[in-house]
Structures are given as C-alpha cells and as structure tokens.
Design a protein around this motif. Structure first.
Motif, PDB file in Angstrom:
ATOM      1  N   GLU A 100     -25.271 -75.817  12.489  1.00 62.18           N
ATOM      2  CA  GLU A 100     -24.091 -76.304  13.212  1.00 62.18           C
ATOM      3  C   GLU A 100     -23.127 -77.006  12.271  1.00 62.18           C
ATOM      4  N   LEU A 101     -23.668 -77.819  11.357  1.00 60.95           N
ATOM      5  CA  LEU A 101     -22.826 -78.525  10.383  1.00 60.95           C
ATOM      6  C   LEU A 101     -22.091 -77.523   9.491  1.00 60.95           C
ATOM      7  N   ILE A 102     -22.797 -76.508   9.042  1.00 59.82           N
ATOM      8  CA  ILE A 102     -22.167 -75.485   8.195  1.00 59.82           C
ATOM      9  C   ILE A 102     -21.055 -74.774   8.969  1.00 59.82           C
ATOM     10  N   LEU A 103     -21.317 -74.391  10.208  1.00 60.75           N
ATOM     11  CA  LEU A 103     -20.303 -73.703  11.016  1.00 60.75           C
ATOM     12  C   LEU A 103     -19.099 -74.597  11.292  1.00 60.75           C
ATOM     13  N   GLU A 104     -19.343 -75.864  11.625  1.00 64.30           N
ATOM     14  CA  GLU A 104     -18.231 -76.790  11.883  1.00 64.30           C
ATOM     15  C   GLU A 104     -17.380 -76.973  10.640  1.00 64.30           C
ATOM     16  N   THR A 105     -18.035 -77.093   9.486  1.00 61.64           N
ATOM     17  CA  THR A 105     -17.308 -77.268   8.232  1.00 61.64           C
ATOM     18  C   THR A 105     -16.521 -76.011   7.888  1.00 61.64           C
ATOM     19  N   ALA A 106     -17.158 -74.846   8.030  1.00 62.35           N
ATOM     20  CA  ALA A 106     -16.463 -73.585   7.761  1.00 62.35           C
ATOM     21  C   ALA A 106     -15.263 -73.426   8.692  1.00 62.35           C
ATOM     22  N   LEU A 107     -15.454 -73.719   9.948  1.00 67.85           N
ATOM     23  CA  LEU A 107     -14.372 -73.641  10.921  1.00 67.85           C
ATOM     24  C   LEU A 107     -13.200 -74.511  10.495  1.00 67.85           C
ATOM     25  N   LYS A 108     -13.492 -75.751  10.154  1.00 63.05           N
ATOM     26  CA  LYS A 108     -12.448 -76.702   9.737  1.00 63.05           C
ATOM     27  C   LYS A 108     -11.695 -76.173   8.512  1.00 63.05           C
ATOM     28  N   LEU A 109     -12.433 -75.728   7.515  1.00 62.53           N
ATOM     29  CA  LEU A 109     -11.802 -75.262   6.283  1.00 62.53           C
ATOM     30  C   LEU A 109     -11.073 -73.934   6.473  1.00 62.53           C
ATOM     31  N   PHE A 110     -11.645 -73.022   7.236  1.00 66.64           N
ATOM     32  CA  PHE A 110     -10.953 -71.757   7.510  1.00 66.64           C
ATOM     33  C   PHE A 110      -9.651 -72.021   8.270  1.00 66.64           C
ATOM     34  N   ALA A 111      -9.683 -72.947   9.222  1.00 70.73           N
ATOM     35  CA  ALA A 111      -8.477 -73.271  10.003  1.00 70.73           C
ATOM     36  C   ALA A 111      -7.423 -73.929   9.124  1.00 70.73           C
ATOM     37  N   GLU A 112      -7.849 -74.792   8.211  1.00 70.57           N
ATOM     38  CA  GLU A 112      -6.909 -75.509   7.343  1.00 70.57           C
ATOM     39  C   GLU A 112      -6.362 -74.640   6.220  1.00 70.57           C
ATOM     40  N   GLY A 134      -7.453 -71.135   5.496  1.00 69.56           N
ATOM     41  CA  GLY A 134      -7.551 -69.692   5.648  1.00 69.56           C
ATOM     42  C   GLY A 134      -8.897 -69.174   5.181  1.00 69.56           C
ATOM     43  N   PHE A 135      -9.309 -68.085   5.771  1.00 78.64           N
ATOM     44  CA  PHE A 135     -10.576 -67.454   5.428  1.00 78.64           C
ATOM     45  C   PHE A 135     -10.574 -66.979   3.983  1.00 78.64           C
ATOM     46  N   ASP A 136      -9.486 -66.310   3.592  1.00 78.51           N
ATOM     47  CA  ASP A 136      -9.411 -65.698   2.271  1.00 78.51           C
ATOM     48  C   ASP A 136      -9.521 -66.711   1.134  1.00 78.51           C
ATOM     49  N   THR A 137      -8.987 -67.890   1.328  1.00 75.64           N
ATOM     50  CA  THR A 137      -8.896 -68.860   0.232  1.00 75.64           C
ATOM     51  C   THR A 137      -9.960 -69.955   0.283  1.00 75.64           C
ATOM     52  N   THR A 138     -10.901 -69.839   1.189  1.00 73.07           N
ATOM     53  CA  THR A 138     -11.965 -70.854   1.284  1.00 73.07           C
ATOM     54  C   THR A 138     -13.271 -70.277   0.736  1.00 73.07           C
ATOM     55  N   PRO A 139     -13.692 -70.737  -0.442  1.00 77.05           N
ATOM     56  CA  PRO A 139     -14.962 -70.239  -0.987  1.00 77.05           C
ATOM     57  C   PRO A 139     -16.166 -70.921  -0.319  1.00 77.05           C
ATOM     58  N   THR A 140     -17.286 -70.214  -0.306  1.00 78.72           N
ATOM     59  CA  THR A 140     -18.502 -70.800   0.271  1.00 78.72           C
ATOM     60  C   THR A 140     -18.937 -72.041  -0.498  1.00 78.72           C
ATOM     61  N   SER A 141     -18.600 -72.117  -1.781  1.00 78.86           N
ATOM     62  CA  SER A 141     -18.951 -73.313  -2.561  1.00 78.86           C
ATOM     63  C   SER A 141     -18.257 -74.555  -1.998  1.00 78.86           C
ATOM     64  N   GLN A 142     -17.019 -74.404  -1.543  1.00 77.76           N
ATOM     65  CA  GLN A 142     -16.287 -75.528  -0.946  1.00 77.76           C
ATOM     66  C   GLN A 142     -16.908 -75.917   0.400  1.00 77.76           C
ATOM     67  N   ILE A 143     -17.302 -74.922   1.178  1.00 80.04           N
ATOM     68  CA  ILE A 143     -17.945 -75.192   2.468  1.00 80.04           C
ATOM     69  C   ILE A 143     -19.241 -75.969   2.227  1.00 80.04           C
ATOM     70  N   ALA A 144     -20.042 -75.490   1.257  1.00 77.07           N
ATOM     71  CA  ALA A 144     -21.313 -76.152   0.944  1.00 77.07           C
ATOM     72  C   ALA A 144     -21.077 -77.598   0.505  1.00 77.07           C
ATOM     73  N   LYS A 145     -20.109 -77.798  -0.365  1.00 76.82           N
ATOM     74  CA  LYS A 145     -19.824 -79.146  -0.877  1.00 76.82           C
ATOM     75  C   LYS A 145     -19.430 -80.084   0.259  1.00 76.82           C
ATOM     76  N   LYS A 159     -19.945 -65.180   3.460  1.00 78.62           N
ATOM     77  CA  LYS A 159     -18.808 -65.798   4.144  1.00 78.62           C
ATOM     78  C   LYS A 159     -18.430 -65.018   5.403  1.00 78.62           C
ATOM     79  N   GLU A 160     -18.521 -63.698   5.345  1.00 73.28           N
ATOM     80  CA  GLU A 160     -18.223 -62.873   6.521  1.00 73.28           C
ATOM     81  C   GLU A 160     -19.213 -63.166   7.649  1.00 73.28           C
ATOM     82  N   GLY A 161     -20.462 -63.451   7.285  1.00 73.06           N
ATOM     83  CA  GLY A 161     -21.469 -63.816   8.286  1.00 73.06           C
ATOM     84  C   GLY A 161     -21.123 -65.125   8.979  1.00 73.06           C
ATOM     85  N   LEU A 162     -20.565 -66.060   8.204  1.00 75.04           N
ATOM     86  CA  LEU A 162     -20.084 -67.315   8.804  1.00 75.04           C
ATOM     87  C   LEU A 162     -18.982 -67.028   9.821  1.00 75.04           C
ATOM     88  N   MET A 163     -18.023 -66.190   9.404  1.00 80.35           N
ATOM     89  CA  MET A 163     -16.907 -65.870  10.305  1.00 80.35           C
ATOM     90  C   MET A 163     -17.415 -65.128  11.534  1.00 80.35           C
TER      91      MET A 163
END
Length: 184
Positions: free
Chosen positions: A6-18, A20-31, A47-51
């Motif tokens: 859930e934490l990973i999905l919430e973080t990915a959601l926040k970063l993808f929304a801020e 964009g999907f294309d410019t958000t690396p999984t390393s940033q989501i993890a950090k 990353k596609e699995g996250l989306m």
C-alpha cells in the motif's frame, strides 16, 4: 495487500500524479517510500506493474460512483449526478484522479488504443437512456457533448480552480438540462 505494498502504491500514485509516469523512476519511488527497489519489483514486477495496480484501483473506485448514479430513480437526477462526478472525484481523491485524467498526455499511454472500462460504458448507457427518457432527439450525441464538457471540466479541476468557479460551472452545466427548458 500488505502495508508495504500500500505504501509503495500510494507513493507511486503521488509521484506519477506530480511528475508523470514517464519521468518517475522506480528508484525515486523506492527512496520516497523508504523501501528497496527490489521490493517494488518483487511485488509489482516493474513500473508498468505499479501502474496496472493503480489502474485496477480506479475500476473499483469508479464502480462505487457509477452504482450510486444507476440507483437514482429520475433521469434528470442521473444526468446531474454525472455532471457532478468529476468534482466529486477530485474532491475525494485529488492525486488519484489527477493521475487518471492525465494519462492521455503521458507518452507511454498516448499511442495506445483506449479501451473504456465496463463502468464507464455502463455510465454512458445509463445517461443515454436518461436523455432518451427525457425526450432528447439524439441522446447519443447529447452524451458525447456531455463527455467532452466533463473532460474539459476535469482538465480545469487539475489546475485547482476556486470554489466559486466550480460552483458556477456546475450550475451552468446543470441549467442546460432542466425540465423547464426541456418542455419549451
């Protein structure tokens, strides 16, 4: 789903929304989530699995809203509830719906053919039937126009307009579909 997922999905959601999907690396989501990048890959493959997981959540969330519109008895109430839907979505879960509406501009998703969800198709059918019940000559075209207007409203909502703008816009759109106007 685990707390970490859930934490990973919430973080990915926040970063993808801020950003964009294309410019958000999984390393940033993890950090930002405080987890290893390997944990992301273990739970979501890539990353596609996250989306994909986020998009699956949108199906569940939209189902709830569509069911409430379908349950309304009056055709005009269904149309008005549909007009209010983008505002409701953005007020309840801003980042989540900002991401959903912004995907059409993101490189990975622009070239893909769009397949509307079952709930979207159900809503279109319900609103088309509502226009038909109210005596509109071309209910399918009315729905197409309404969808375009609501897409524009959704784009405006991503910019965080004032409450006054939102109220005025909703009032104006609803005024287009009033029983008094339909009878004249």
């Amino acid at each position: 789903m685990t707390e970490k997922q859930e934490l990973i999905l919430e973080t990915a959601l926040k970063l993808f929304a801020e950003h964009g999907f294309d410019t958000t690396p999984t390393s940033q989501i993890a950090k930002e989530a405080g987890v290893s990048e390997g944990l992301i890959f273990r739970h979501f493959t890539n990353k596609e699995g996250l989306m994909d997981a986020i998009l699956a959540m949108s199906e569940e969330r939209m189902a709830r809203h569509v069911k409430s519109i379908v349950a309304l008895a009056e055709p005009l109430a269904k149309i008005h509830a549909t007009i209010e839907l983008p505002v409701k979505l953005f007020s309840e879960e801003r980042e989540f719906w900002k991401l959903q509406f912004s995907l059409k501009w993101q490189k990975k998703y622009r070239g893909q053919s769009y397949r509307p969800s079952g709930y979207y198709l159900e809503l279109v059918e319900v609103v088309t039937d509502a226009f038909r019940q109210l005596g509109y000559a071309e209910p399918e075209k009315e729905v197409l126009l309404l969808v375009m207007l609501l897409d524009g409203l959704s784009n405006q909502l991503m910019q965080q307009p004032s409450e006054a703008f939102i109220e005025q816009t909703l009032s104006f759109l609803k005024s287009k579909y009033q029983l008094e106007k339909l009878k004249s």
